[in-house]
Design a protein around this motif. Structure first.
Motif, PDB file in Angstrom:
ATOM      1  N   GLY A  55       5.148 -10.167   3.640  1.00  0.00           N
ATOM      2  CA  GLY A  55       4.381 -10.866   2.614  1.00  0.00           C
ATOM      3  C   GLY A  55       4.644 -10.236   1.274  1.00  0.00           C
ATOM      4  O   GLY A  55       5.110  -9.103   1.182  1.00  0.00           O
ATOM      5  N   GLN A  56       4.294 -10.972   0.248  1.00  0.00           N
ATOM      6  CA  GLN A  56       4.570 -10.505  -1.108  1.00  0.00           C
ATOM      7  C   GLN A  56       3.820  -9.233  -1.427  1.00  0.00           C
ATOM      8  O   GLN A  56       2.793  -8.927  -0.819  1.00  0.00           O
ATOM      9  N   SER A  57       4.308  -8.566  -2.452  1.00  0.00           N
ATOM     10  CA  SER A  57       3.613  -7.407  -2.977  1.00  0.00           C
ATOM     11  C   SER A  57       2.195  -7.825  -3.361  1.00  0.00           C
ATOM     12  O   SER A  57       1.994  -8.927  -3.863  1.00  0.00           O
ATOM     13  N   SER A  58       1.236  -6.979  -3.016  1.00  0.00           N
ATOM     14  CA  SER A  58      -0.175  -7.224  -3.359  1.00  0.00           C
ATOM     15  C   SER A  58      -0.880  -8.213  -2.437  1.00  0.00           C
ATOM     16  O   SER A  58      -2.018  -8.570  -2.701  1.00  0.00           O
ATOM     17  N   SER A  59      -0.210  -8.672  -1.377  1.00  0.00           N
ATOM     18  CA  SER A  59      -0.887  -9.600  -0.474  1.00  0.00           C
ATOM     19  C   SER A  59      -1.873  -8.856   0.428  1.00  0.00           C
ATOM     20  O   SER A  59      -2.688  -9.480   1.108  1.00  0.00           O
ATOM     21  N   GLY A  60      -1.806  -7.512   0.454  1.00  0.00           N
ATOM     22  CA  GLY A  60      -2.787  -6.742   1.222  1.00  0.00           C
ATOM     23  C   GLY A  60      -2.261  -6.195   2.542  1.00  0.00           C
ATOM     24  O   GLY A  60      -3.042  -5.906   3.452  1.00  0.00           O
ATOM     25  N   LYS A  61      -0.950  -6.013   2.649  1.00  0.00           N
ATOM     26  CA  LYS A  61      -0.363  -5.499   3.903  1.00  0.00           C
ATOM     27  C   LYS A  61      -0.850  -4.069   4.173  1.00  0.00           C
ATOM     28  O   LYS A  61      -1.347  -3.766   5.266  1.00  0.00           O
ATOM     29  N   SER A  62      -0.694  -3.185   3.175  1.00  0.00           N
ATOM     30  CA  SER A  62      -1.123  -1.794   3.364  1.00  0.00           C
ATOM     31  C   SER A  62      -2.634  -1.726   3.563  1.00  0.00           C
ATOM     32  O   SER A  62      -3.122  -0.936   4.377  1.00  0.00           O
ATOM     33  N   GLU A  90       3.374  -1.659 -11.003  1.00  0.00           N
ATOM     34  CA  GLU A  90       4.707  -2.182 -10.699  1.00  0.00           C
ATOM     35  C   GLU A  90       5.018  -1.930  -9.231  1.00  0.00           C
ATOM     36  O   GLU A  90       4.701  -0.864  -8.707  1.00  0.00           O
ATOM     37  N   SER A  91       5.657  -2.867  -8.598  1.00  0.00           N
ATOM     38  CA  SER A  91       5.983  -2.649  -7.201  1.00  0.00           C
ATOM     39  C   SER A  91       7.243  -1.785  -7.082  1.00  0.00           C
ATOM     40  O   SER A  91       8.035  -1.716  -8.004  1.00  0.00           O
ATOM     41  N   VAL A  92       7.369  -1.131  -5.944  1.00  0.00           N
ATOM     42  CA  VAL A  92       8.528  -0.265  -5.736  1.00  0.00           C
ATOM     43  C   VAL A  92       9.611  -1.009  -4.957  1.00  0.00           C
ATOM     44  O   VAL A  92       9.417  -2.137  -4.537  1.00  0.00           O
ATOM     45  N   ARG A 117       7.303  -2.374   2.355  1.00  0.00           N
ATOM     46  CA  ARG A 117       6.641  -1.965   1.119  1.00  0.00           C
ATOM     47  C   ARG A 117       7.370  -2.524  -0.100  1.00  0.00           C
ATOM     48  O   ARG A 117       8.580  -2.405  -0.219  1.00  0.00           O
ATOM     49  N   GLY A 118       6.609  -3.156  -0.969  1.00  0.00           N
ATOM     50  CA  GLY A 118       7.166  -3.612  -2.237  1.00  0.00           C
ATOM     51  C   GLY A 118       7.940  -4.917  -2.158  1.00  0.00           C
ATOM     52  O   GLY A 118       8.721  -5.221  -3.043  1.00  0.00           O
ATOM     53  N   LEU A 119       7.713  -5.694  -1.137  1.00  0.00           N
ATOM     54  CA  LEU A 119       8.411  -6.982  -1.040  1.00  0.00           C
ATOM     55  C   LEU A 119       7.856  -7.917  -2.117  1.00  0.00           C
ATOM     56  O   LEU A 119       6.753  -8.409  -2.008  1.00  0.00           O
ATOM     57  N   LEU A 210      -4.662 -13.951   6.641  1.00  0.00           N
ATOM     58  CA  LEU A 210      -5.151 -14.437   5.350  1.00  0.00           C
ATOM     59  C   LEU A 210      -6.157 -13.429   4.789  1.00  0.00           C
ATOM     60  O   LEU A 210      -7.348 -13.475   5.096  1.00  0.00           O
ATOM     61  N   ASN A 211      -5.638 -12.494   3.991  1.00  0.00           N
ATOM     62  CA  ASN A 211      -6.485 -11.450   3.398  1.00  0.00           C
ATOM     63  C   ASN A 211      -7.318 -12.001   2.241  1.00  0.00           C
ATOM     64  O   ASN A 211      -7.096 -13.120   1.788  1.00  0.00           O
ATOM     65  N   LYS A 212      -8.230 -11.182   1.752  1.00  0.00           N
ATOM     66  CA  LYS A 212      -9.020 -11.453   0.535  1.00  0.00           C
ATOM     67  C   LYS A 212      -9.908 -12.687   0.674  1.00  0.00           C
ATOM     68  O   LYS A 212     -10.120 -13.437  -0.286  1.00  0.00           O
ATOM     69  N   ILE A 213     -10.396 -12.946   1.902  1.00  0.00           N
ATOM     70  CA  ILE A 213     -11.313 -14.071   2.134  1.00  0.00           C
ATOM     71  C   ILE A 213     -12.564 -13.914   1.262  1.00  0.00           C
ATOM     72  O   ILE A 213     -13.172 -14.909   0.848  1.00  0.00           O
ATOM     73  N   ASP A 214     -12.940 -12.678   0.942  1.00  0.00           N
ATOM     74  CA  ASP A 214     -14.127 -12.462   0.079  1.00  0.00           C
ATOM     75  C   ASP A 214     -13.958 -13.142  -1.288  1.00  0.00           C
ATOM     76  O   ASP A 214     -14.936 -13.538  -1.904  1.00  0.00           O
ATOM     77  N   ARG A 215     -12.701 -13.320  -1.717  1.00  0.00           N
ATOM     78  CA  ARG A 215     -12.477 -13.932  -3.031  1.00  0.00           C
ATOM     79  C   ARG A 215     -12.811 -15.421  -3.061  1.00  0.00           C
ATOM     80  O   ARG A 215     -12.811 -16.044  -4.115  1.00  0.00           O
ATOM     81  N   LEU A 216     -13.086 -16.006  -1.871  1.00  0.00           N
ATOM     82  CA  LEU A 216     -13.515 -17.407  -1.867  1.00  0.00           C
ATOM     83  C   LEU A 216     -14.938 -17.516  -2.407  1.00  0.00           C
ATOM     84  O   LEU A 216     -15.398 -18.596  -2.758  1.00  0.00           O
ATOM     85  N   MET A 251      -9.239 -12.448   6.986  1.00  0.00           N
ATOM     86  CA  MET A 251      -9.470 -10.996   6.913  1.00  0.00           C
ATOM     87  C   MET A 251     -10.106 -10.613   5.575  1.00  0.00           C
ATOM     88  O   MET A 251      -9.787 -11.201   4.540  1.00  0.00           O
ATOM     89  N   ILE A 252     -10.990  -9.631   5.644  1.00  0.00           N
ATOM     90  CA  ILE A 252     -11.519  -9.011   4.418  1.00  0.00           C
ATOM     91  C   ILE A 252     -11.297  -7.511   4.567  1.00  0.00           C
ATOM     92  O   ILE A 252     -11.840  -6.881   5.470  1.00  0.00           O
ATOM     93  N   ASN A 253     -10.460  -6.968   3.712  1.00  0.00           N
ATOM     94  CA  ASN A 253     -10.122  -5.548   3.832  1.00  0.00           C
ATOM     95  C   ASN A 253     -11.116  -4.652   3.106  1.00  0.00           C
ATOM     96  O   ASN A 253     -11.816  -5.085   2.193  1.00  0.00           O
TER      97      ASN A 253
HETATM   98  N1  LIG Z   1     -10.977  -8.412  -2.716  1.00  0.00           N
HETATM   99  C1  LIG Z   1     -10.030  -7.999  -1.881  1.00  0.00           C
HETATM  100  N2  LIG Z   1      -8.995  -7.254  -2.328  1.00  0.00           N
HETATM  101  C2  LIG Z   1      -8.054  -6.864  -1.453  1.00  0.00           C
HETATM  102  C3  LIG Z   1      -8.100  -7.214  -0.053  1.00  0.00           C
HETATM  103  N3  LIG Z   1      -7.006  -6.702   0.562  1.00  0.00           N
HETATM  104  C4  LIG Z   1      -6.300  -6.053  -0.397  1.00  0.00           C
HETATM  105  N4  LIG Z   1      -6.919  -6.146  -1.602  1.00  0.00           N
HETATM  106  C5  LIG Z   1      -6.455  -5.587  -2.906  1.00  0.00           C
HETATM  107  O1  LIG Z   1      -5.157  -6.134  -3.218  1.00  0.00           O
HETATM  108  C6  LIG Z   1      -4.327  -5.163  -3.862  1.00  0.00           C
HETATM  109  C7  LIG Z   1      -2.972  -5.017  -3.162  1.00  0.00           C
HETATM  110  O2  LIG Z   1      -3.161  -4.507  -1.853  1.00  0.00           O
HETATM  111  P1  LIG Z   1      -1.999  -3.729  -1.047  1.00  0.00           P
HETATM  112  O3  LIG Z   1      -2.583  -3.468   0.299  1.00  0.00           O
HETATM  113  O4  LIG Z   1      -1.474  -2.604  -1.830  1.00  0.00           O
HETATM  114  O5  LIG Z   1      -0.880  -4.875  -0.961  1.00  0.00           O
HETATM  115  P2  LIG Z   1       0.574  -4.774  -0.264  1.00  0.00           P
HETATM  116  O6  LIG Z   1       0.826  -6.108   0.366  1.00  0.00           O
HETATM  117  O7  LIG Z   1       0.652  -3.585   0.607  1.00  0.00           O
HETATM  118  O8  LIG Z   1       1.529  -4.618  -1.540  1.00  0.00           O
HETATM  119  P3  LIG Z   1       3.029  -3.910  -1.580  1.00  0.00           P
HETATM  120  O9  LIG Z   1       2.909  -2.563  -0.983  1.00  0.00           O
HETATM  121  O10 LIG Z   1       3.394  -3.907  -3.034  1.00  0.00           O
HETATM  122  O11 LIG Z   1       3.991  -4.819  -0.833  1.00  0.00           O
HETATM  123  C8  LIG Z   1      -5.141  -3.872  -3.884  1.00  0.00           C
HETATM  124  O12 LIG Z   1      -5.748  -3.738  -5.167  1.00  0.00           O
HETATM  125  C9  LIG Z   1      -6.193  -4.071  -2.805  1.00  0.00           C
HETATM  126  O13 LIG Z   1      -7.384  -3.353  -3.046  1.00  0.00           O
HETATM  127  C10 LIG Z   1      -9.227  -8.002   0.396  1.00  0.00           C
HETATM  128  O14 LIG Z   1      -9.350  -8.381   1.584  1.00  0.00           O
HETATM  129  N5  LIG Z   1     -10.148  -8.350  -0.553  1.00  0.00           N
END
Ligand SMILES: Nc1nc2c(ncn2[C@@H]2O[C@H](COP(=O)(O)OP(=O)(O)OP(=O)(O)O)[C@@H](O)[C@H]2O)c(=O)[nH]1
Ligand SMILES: [Mg+2]
Length: 295
Positions: A55-62, A90-92, A117-119, A210-216, A251-253
């Motif tokens: 998934g893209q950078s910032s999608s919440g994989k880590s 910035e992504s790596v 990481r960093g996709l 599907l991360n960040k469900i809380d943002r709904l 999912m809500i992380n």
């Molecule tokens: N509100 C909310 N924010 C989230 C959630 N999951 C991740 N985030 C936020 O999204 C941002 C990116 O999360 P990462 O886990 O670093 O994303 P990644 O997919 O690993 O990104 P790369 O390592 O760049 O590929 C961070 O600021 C997290 O705190 C979630 O379920 N809810």
């Protein structure tokens, strides 16, 4: 202002997802899932079940890996084995990383979660390399070159991958507030179609996280499986990806909190258990084929 709930808080009478559990209260379901995961019986002759998060950078994989670690590694502490990016950073360079999942101070789950990481988008990795990763030809910690697939003389290239080197389940990771962000437009979309075709032909299980469900914007996250907007959002991802609804995992992380939350733990455990079960089914089926059968 009336008493009507906002669109993000409308609930259905019955849960839209039935849990394969004997209990119904969240803390009990959390405990039941923990038991299922800790006693998980791996099929076939592999040391680990390999799960690839794409998934893209910032999608919440880590963040998902961290949520699993927190849910599994004992109560009252947030655990963050993986670095999570600040929202604006910035992504790596894209690099393949396997994460171990700890269940006690000495024990690990028989699972490797691979995260790229960093996709930035799927163009950050050559499409042949996504296939190479799934086929087990790329070793851990390989740094991708978006313009060229891995060379056979690279030290991270695996010449003869076995079942235990292959990906046993591929999870497309997206953010619920913008699920199509999973893919950029144009070429990346074409690339995803090509990857999906390869994985489907190989019968590799494919899921959407599907991360960040809380943002709904819902007020009560414990009602996620009765929430109409969550269901519709999952259905959107289901149609977009042509996968069954059961394969879309909301999912809500953990993000900023200091203490664990039983609903987030429960979601992390359910999603992890589901990924493990799908990976295990694949390994089981592949192990049942007599040697030389597909030569
Ligand atoms: N509100 C909310 N924010 C989230 C959630 N999951 C991740 N985030 C936020 O999204 C941002 C990116 O999360 P990462 O886990 O670093 O994303 P990644 O997919 O690993 O990104 P790369 O390592 O760049 O590929 C961070 O600021 C997290 O705190 C979630 O379920 N809810
Ligand atoms: Mg990451």
């Amino acid at each position: 202002m009336g008493n009507n709930p906002s669109a993000a808080d409308i609930l259905e009478k019955e849960p839209w997802r039935k849990m394969p559990l004997t209990t119904t209260k969240i803390p009990d379901m959390r405990r039941e899932l923990m038991g299922k995961i800790k006693t998980f019986q791996k099929k076939g002759n592999v040391n680990f079940l390999n799960i690839l998060l794409l998934g893209q950078s910032s999608s919440g994989k880590s963040s998902f890996v961290n949520s699993c670690a927190t849910a599994l590694y004992d109560a009252n502490r947030i655990v963050t084995p993986c670095g999570v990016l600040e929202p604006q950073s910035e992504s790596v360079t894209a690099r393949l990383e396997a994460h171990p999942i700890k269940i006690s101070s000495t024990a690990f789950l028989p699972v490797r979660i691979f995260d790229c990481r960093g996709l930035h988008d799927l163009n950050g990795v050559h499409s042949d390399d996504i296939k190479n990763m799934c086929d087990g030809r790329i070793k851990n910690e390989y740094t991708f070159d978006p313009t060229l697939p891995v060379r056979s003389d690279n030290e991270k290239f695996r010449e003869r991958p076995q079942l235990q080197d292959r990906m046993h389940c591929v999870v497309y990771v997206a953010a619920a507030d913008n699920p199509k962000e999973l893919l950029a437009d144009g070429r990346a979309n074409e690339q995803l179609k090509a990857i999906r075709a390869v994985l489907s032909a190989a019968n590799i299980p494919q899921l959407v996280l599907l991360n960040k469900i809380d943002r709904l914007g819902m007020k009560d996250i414990t009602t996620i499986f009765r929430n109409k907007l969550v269901k519709e959002t999952c259905e959107g991802a289901m149609e977009f990806m042509s996968l069954p609804l059961g394969n879309v995992l909301p999912m809500i992380n953990y993000t900023e909190e200091q203490t664990p939350d039983s609903m987030k733990d429960f979601l992390a455990l359910f999603n992890l258990w589901y990924m493990m079960s799908k990976a295990n089914d694949y390994v089981g089926l592949q192990s049942d084929v007599p040697e030389g059968f597909n030569d």
